[in-house]
Design a protein around this motif. Structure first.
Motif, PDB file in Angstrom:
ATOM      1  N   GLU A 121       9.007   2.497  -3.308  1.00 29.34           N
ATOM      2  CA  GLU A 121       8.007   1.435  -3.254  1.00 29.34           C
ATOM      3  C   GLU A 121       6.816   1.834  -2.379  1.00 29.34           C
ATOM      4  N   ILE A 122       7.093   2.479  -1.278  1.00 31.50           N
ATOM      5  CA  ILE A 122       6.047   2.822  -0.314  1.00 31.50           C
ATOM      6  C   ILE A 122       5.475   4.222  -0.540  1.00 31.50           C
ATOM      7  N   TYR A 123       6.327   5.190  -0.825  1.00 36.91           N
ATOM      8  CA  TYR A 123       5.887   6.574  -0.918  1.00 36.91           C
ATOM      9  C   TYR A 123       5.701   7.075  -2.347  1.00 36.91           C
ATOM     10  N   GLY A 124       6.059   6.268  -3.307  1.00 32.16           N
ATOM     11  CA  GLY A 124       5.982   6.702  -4.701  1.00 32.16           C
ATOM     12  C   GLY A 124       7.362   7.091  -5.196  1.00 32.16           C
ATOM     13  N   GLU A 125       7.533   7.026  -6.500  1.00 29.75           N
ATOM     14  CA  GLU A 125       8.859   7.228  -7.084  1.00 29.75           C
ATOM     15  C   GLU A 125       9.429   8.628  -6.863  1.00 29.75           C
ATOM     16  N   LYS A 136       0.863  -1.169   0.000  1.00 32.33           N
ATOM     17  CA  LYS A 136       0.000   0.000   0.000  1.00 32.33           C
ATOM     18  C   LYS A 136       0.907   1.229   0.000  1.00 32.33           C
ATOM     19  N   THR A 137       0.650   2.177  -0.881  1.00 34.73           N
ATOM     20  CA  THR A 137       1.479   3.379  -0.918  1.00 34.73           C
ATOM     21  C   THR A 137       0.954   4.402   0.077  1.00 34.73           C
TER      22      THR A 137
END
Length: 106
Positions: free
Chosen positions: A36-40, A3-4
């Motif tokens: 991966e978690i917070y967005g690129e 989940k981001t």
């Protein structure tokens, strides 16, 4: 798939960099995990390396001085708006504001 998390606080991201660096995770891998978690677009690779260097040089602070000054201004505004404003209310609105108490700013 993970989940981001949208719009993380800067201190949250830097805290994770500090944590992963302490576990001897390489900067490129730290950047990959953050993305991966917070967005690129959470933080560019060069900034991750900058923070890793600072932590390797002994820094433990996950806040920029400008960030602290901005938080101080926000807290002062909140206090002037509502004299019954509590530290708990401040923390609920911005968890990174707790750093102000550690720095003796409030």
């Amino acid at each position: 798939m993970f989940k981001t998390i949208a719009d993380p606080a800067d201190c949250e991201v830097r805290s994770l960099i500090r944590f992963l660096n302490a576990k001897k995770v390489k900067p490129a891998e730290i950047n990959r995990q953050l993305g991966e978690i917070y967005g690129e677009n959470v933080m560019i690779d060069g900034m991750v390396r900058k923070w890793v260097r600072q932590f390797n040089d002994g820094s433990t602070n996950v806040h920029d001085e400008a960030e602290i000054d901005g938080l101080v201004a926000k807290v002062n505004d909140k206090i002037h708006e509502n004299r019954r404003f509590t530290i708990r209310m401040l923390f609920d609105q911005n968890p990174c504001s707790l750093i102000l108490t550690c720095h003796g700013k409030i």
